[in-house]
Design an enzyme around this catalytic site. Structure first.
Site, PDB file in Angstrom:
ATOM      1  N   ASP A 189      43.329  36.736  47.531  1.00  0.00           N
ATOM      2  CA  ASP A 189      42.798  37.990  46.876  1.00  0.00           C
ATOM      3  C   ASP A 189      41.931  38.821  47.835  1.00  0.00           C
ATOM      4  OD1 ASP A 189      43.998  37.887  44.215  1.00  0.00           O
ATOM      5  OD2 ASP A 189      42.381  36.743  43.610  1.00  0.00           O
ATOM      6  N   ARG A 230      53.976  30.316  45.730  1.00  0.00           N
ATOM      7  CA  ARG A 230      53.232  30.525  44.677  1.00  0.00           C
ATOM      8  C   ARG A 230      54.220  31.230  43.692  1.00  0.00           C
ATOM      9  NH1 ARG A 230      48.672  34.115  43.109  1.00  0.00           N
ATOM     10  NH2 ARG A 230      48.900  34.246  40.960  1.00  0.00           N
ATOM     11  N   ASP A 270      46.316  31.386  46.191  1.00  0.00           N
ATOM     12  CA  ASP A 270      45.990  32.821  45.679  1.00  0.00           C
ATOM     13  C   ASP A 270      45.185  33.458  46.882  1.00  0.00           C
ATOM     14  OD1 ASP A 270      45.793  34.599  43.784  1.00  0.00           O
ATOM     15  OD2 ASP A 270      44.275  33.512  42.533  1.00  0.00           O
ATOM     16  N   ARG A 284      48.444  27.285  40.903  1.00  0.00           N
ATOM     17  CA  ARG A 284      49.118  28.004  41.959  1.00  0.00           C
ATOM     18  C   ARG A 284      48.812  27.165  43.264  1.00  0.00           C
ATOM     19  NH1 ARG A 284      45.624  32.966  40.298  1.00  0.00           N
ATOM     20  NH2 ARG A 284      46.905  32.291  38.563  1.00  0.00           N
TER      21      ARG A 284
END
Length: 197
Positions: free
Chosen positions: A127, A113, A125, A122
């Site tokens: 999160d 990334r 990701d 990307r």
């Protein structure tokens, strides 16, 4: 763990020690919700690789995996980037939030990334959306995720894995989703992510 696992490398020994210590000292694992997104390379393979890497983390067990959704990139010119594949996973973990964040970053690095522009494309990701019912305004890790409650690409798959879910401080996912709507979030019924064995 096979040696072909691309995430084995980035986990420092100190983190492994902390995790092992946490495994012993924390008998009550916490629920965490993670949002995954990819719009470069083999998106489905990358999402599955991130899920498998989470499962391979000491102190983390992946319990639920959402269906795959396809969405247009957020905050950029339409058509300027490939579409995202998005999913949400629910994990039970004995890791504290900061260590879970470090692991998420290690997985992002393992899949190369690049963080050179905000809202840039990307490979992956990872999160943390919520961690149990923790509310924190720590700038390193704000909990719940500061924009999760207004993003359909998080709310739609999250509702799939936990229809009763609540975003601390914002209300029920079902009601937030009604307010935000499902526009632009397309179910990819032809694609599937596996729950790790």
């Amino acid at each position: 763990m096979s040696s072909s696992d691309p995430t084995v490398q980035p986990v420092p020994a100190s983190v492994v020690e902390q995790v092992d210590a946490a495994d012993v000292t924390l008998s009550n694992p916490k629920w965490a919700v993670l949002s995954l997104g990819s719009n470069l390379g083999n998106r489905l393979e990358t999402l599955q690789g991130a899920i498998d890497a989470l499962e391979d983390t000491p102190g983390v067990r992946v319990k639920r995996v959402s269906p795959v959704y396809e969405t247009e990139p957020w905050g950029v010119e339409p058509g300027s980037q490939p579409a995202y594949y998005n999913a949400v996973v629910m994990v039970k973990t004995t890791l504290p939030p900061g260590s879970l964040l470090e692991r998420g970053h290690a997985i992002e690095e393992a899949f190369e990334r690049v963080r050179d522009e905000r809202w840039g494309p990307r490979t992956i990701d990872v999160d943390i959306v919520t961690y149990q019912d923790v509310v924190s305004d720590d700038p390193v890790l704000t909990l719940p995720h500061p924009r999760a409650h207004e993003r359909a690409f998080v709310l739609v798959p999250w509702y799939d894995v936990d229809p009763e879910a609540v975003v601390p401080g914002h209300g029920r996912v079902a009601e937030l989703l009604t307010a935000v709507g499902r526009e632009g979030v397309r179910a990819r019924v032809d694609l599937e992510l596996r729950l790790p064995e």
